[in-house]
Design an enzyme around this catalytic site. Structure first.
Site, short mmCIF file in Angstrom:
data_model
loop_
_atom_site.label_atom_id
_atom_site.label_comp_id
_atom_site.label_asym_id
_atom_site.label_seq_id
_atom_site.Cartn_x
_atom_site.Cartn_y
_atom_site.Cartn_z
N ASP A 193 35.81 45.56 26.08
CA ASP A 193 35.25 44.94 27.26
C ASP A 193 34.23 45.83 27.94
O ASP A 193 33.83 46.85 27.41
CB ASP A 193 36.32 44.41 28.20
CG ASP A 193 37.40 45.43 28.49
OD1 ASP A 193 38.51 45.02 28.85
OD2 ASP A 193 37.13 46.64 28.34
N LYS B 205 35.06 41.46 30.95
CA LYS B 205 35.41 40.67 32.12
C LYS B 205 34.79 41.28 33.36
O LYS B 205 35.30 42.24 33.91
CB LYS B 205 36.92 40.63 32.30
CG LYS B 205 37.61 39.77 31.27
CD LYS B 205 39.04 39.56 31.62
CE LYS B 205 39.86 40.82 31.43
NZ LYS B 205 41.29 40.60 31.64
N MET C 180 39.29 48.54 41.89
CA MET C 180 38.81 47.16 42.07
C MET C 180 38.75 46.79 43.55
O MET C 180 39.05 45.65 43.92
CB MET C 180 39.74 46.16 41.33
CG MET C 180 39.86 46.44 39.85
SD MET C 180 41.02 45.34 39.04
CE MET C 180 42.58 46.09 39.46
N1 SAH Z 1 42.51 50.72 33.09
C1 SAH Z 1 41.49 51.22 33.95
C2 SAH Z 1 41.36 50.46 35.22
C3 SAH Z 1 40.98 49.02 35.01
S1 SAH Z 1 40.73 48.16 36.51
C4 SAH Z 1 41.75 52.71 34.21
O1 SAH Z 1 42.82 53.22 33.88
O2 SAH Z 1 40.87 53.37 34.74
C5 SAH Z 1 39.01 48.35 36.72
C6 SAH Z 1 38.75 49.25 37.90
O3 SAH Z 1 38.91 50.60 37.51
C7 SAH Z 1 37.34 49.19 38.44
O4 SAH Z 1 37.16 48.12 39.33
C8 SAH Z 1 37.25 50.51 39.15
O5 SAH Z 1 37.90 50.48 40.39
C9 SAH Z 1 38.04 51.41 38.24
N2 SAH Z 1 37.19 52.14 37.29
C10 SAH Z 1 37.29 52.13 35.96
N3 SAH Z 1 36.39 52.95 35.41
C11 SAH Z 1 35.71 53.50 36.43
C12 SAH Z 1 34.65 54.44 36.53
N4 SAH Z 1 34.10 55.00 35.44
N5 SAH Z 1 34.21 54.77 37.74
C13 SAH Z 1 34.75 54.24 38.85
N6 SAH Z 1 35.73 53.35 38.82
C14 SAH Z 1 36.22 52.99 37.63
#
Ligand code: SAH
Length: 502
Positions: free
Chosen positions: A35, A57, A170
């Site tokens: 994704d 998504k 998020m």
């Molecule tokens: N599984 C992921 C999170 C998925 S939810 C994890 O463990 O990081 C998606 C959210 O993760 C985004 O809306 C944001 O808040 C955060 N996120 C993921 N990657 C990011 C990044 N490189 N920089 C900032 N926020 C990030």
């Protein structure tokens, strides 16, 4: 027999933050389901022929529903495929990995999870914010800031009064509500807060403030997802612990067109300087088979008084043959050894031989000039190099003595990678593209297609030297910067200087 599904965490963005196990699986996958958050570079690690399924998504436009994703994973596994489901960060941190696992298990498909570095911890670290710190934060709380309808159903009282670090994922859309609710429940308005966007990528940006003013600052700076909202005293440690945003090429995206087998040194140098590097190998090295010419030359090796190598590949293939025939470096005794470029020289040294002649400038003209000083009509030269190499060197040496040229390898266009490469090129904006030989130029063009040349717009084109620049020009690519030194150092210096000026 059913295949197997691996739910793999890709980490927050920086290419190096995937696990060793995750990368290994990615390289062997028959199907990659990925994704939007996953670093697009990982696509290029898949083997030729791997089926790529994008199910990204964005919170507004669902490309594929969760049920459809579940079914896709199930279907591909039932076709007997090895499926990697790559997810940003960690699959089980707001990644819906659990739902996919339950669906697969329920349908008799075996699955495994490969945890990843979650953005909640790793992303903050890249902004210089440790999620805990002795005496400052004794617990960490990772919270979803996303709610489809109505208010966020969270225990605001508890969150406002806990003394640990709060990290909202998020949460950009609900930032105002998050700050207001926390303040209303008693959290000190002056508590340090930060928003880290696109953490650990070349586009990382961080804004800092307090619980009271961070929302206003976010609006001023037009903060967008994916972003981490962090609230707590640890934010103030950023001044001392920031490292990622300080590097000289931070924020630069660079395309490397060298063969994958040769690109690692350049790649590593640029990455260490903070650049985000994407490898798009426009050439692949292939040995020439059958190799009767090389075989004969090695059988008659003692008749040559001079051996000329023009690339590391030439050296590798030659010595492989020599060893295959039960010989070793001693059979070259007495012959002069000439090399173009310091990488070629180093490659020869690996076999215990120091090159006698290495011209200062790494081009055929200089080598021809140097050789003309030491060769006479009684000499016999073996020129072991690439098929289709420039005629100049052979022509010049022919004027002096007998020269045998054997083509030991050729640079070919990697098959089946073009599709993935085109996708990568279109997914990002790049600052620089590097061409390290004429064949990288011509192959790059045939790979992306001459009607897709507009993908190069807006990138600075860097060439390793005059010969490569000339080829580029004749192919319709205007080189912006040519390296002063015709090697990797020269390319790195050219980019550093240009980046420093801007
Ligand atoms: N599984 C992921 C999170 C998925 S939810 C994890 O463990 O990081 C998606 C959210 O993760 C985004 O809306 C944001 O808040 C955060 N996120 C993921 N990657 C990011 C990044 N490189 N920089 C900032 N926020 C990030």
């Amino acid at each position: 027999m059913n295949g197997r599904v691996y739910l793999v965490g890709a980490g927050p963005g920086d290419y190096g933050l995937i696990t060793v196990k995750g990368l290994e699986l990615l390289k062997n996958a028959d199907v990659l389901v990925y994704d939007r958050l996953a670093n697009s570079e990982y696509i290029g690690e898949t083997k030729p022929g791997c089926e790529l399924i994008y199910v990204g998504k964005a919170s507004a436009d669902h490309t594929m529903s969760q049920e459809d994703i579940n079914r896709t994973l199930e279907k591909k596994a039932k076709e007997g495929k090895m499926v990697v489901r790559l997810k940003g960060g960690d699959p089980y941190v707001f990644g819906r990995g659990g739902e996919e696992g339950i669906h697969l298990r329920g349908n008799g498909i075996e699955f495994e999870v490969v945890p990843g570095v979650t953005s909640a911890i790793g992303g903050l670290a890249y902004a210089g914010i440790p999620i805990t710190h002795r005496g400052i934060a004794t617990s960490l709380h990772v919270i979803t800031g996303h709610k489809k309808e109505g208010d966020l159903d969270l225990e605001w009282d508890a969150l406002a009064n806990v003394r640990g670090t709060l990290v909202f994922l998020m949460g950009v859309k609900n930032l105002e509500r998050i700050c207001k609710n926390l303040i209303a429940c008693g959290k000190e308005p002056s508590t340090p807060a930060a928003i880290v966007s696109k953490a650990s990528t070349s586009l990382q940006s961080t804004i800092t403030g307090t619980l009271e003013d961070i929302c206003e600052k976010a609006v001023q700076n037009d903060v967008r997802p994916p972003s981490l909202i962090v609230i707590g005293e640890v934010v103030s440690l950023r001044e001392e612990l920031s490292f990622f945003e300080e590097r000289p090429l931070f924020g630069k995206n660079i395309v490397i067109t060298r063969a994958r087998s040769q690109a690692s040194a350049l790649c590593k140098r640029l990455q260490e300087l903070g650049a985000s590097v994407i490898q798009m190998p426009a050439i692949e090295i292939q040995k020439i088979m059958p190799d009767a010419g090389l075989s004969r030359a090695v059988d008659e090796i003692s008749k040559y008084t001079c051996l000329v190598f023009t690339s590391t590949n030439g050296v590798e293939v030659f010595f492989e043959k020599l060893y295959e025939k039960g010989l070793d470096s001693r059979s070259l005794h007495g012959a002069k050894i000439a090399a173009i470029g310091d990488a070629t020289q180093r490659e020869i040294l690996k076999h215990g031989i120091r090159a006698d002649i290495v011209p200062e400038r790494f081009v055929s003209e200089s080598l021809a000039e140097e050789l003309s000083k030491v060769l006479n009509e009684d000499d016999r030269v073996l020129l072991a190099r690439a098929r289709g190499a420039r005629a100049l060197l052979k022509e010049e040496l022919d004027k002096i003595c007998k020269v045998d040229e054997v083509a030991t390898y050729e640079a070919v266009i990697p098959k089946e990678q073009s599709d993935a490469n085109r996708q990568i090129m279109q997914s990002k904006e790049f600052d620089y593209i590097t061409f390290t030989s004429s064949s990288t130029v011509t192959n790059f063009i045939s790979m992306i297609g001459s009607d897709n040349m507009h993908v190069l717009d807006g990138m600075k084109k860097i060439s390793i030297g005059p010969v490569t620049s000339k080829t580029a020009k004749s192919e319709g690519i205007d080189i912006d910067i040519e390296a002063d030194e015709y090697n990797i150092d020269g390319i790195v210096k050219a980019i550093l200087e240009d980046a420093g000026r801007n």
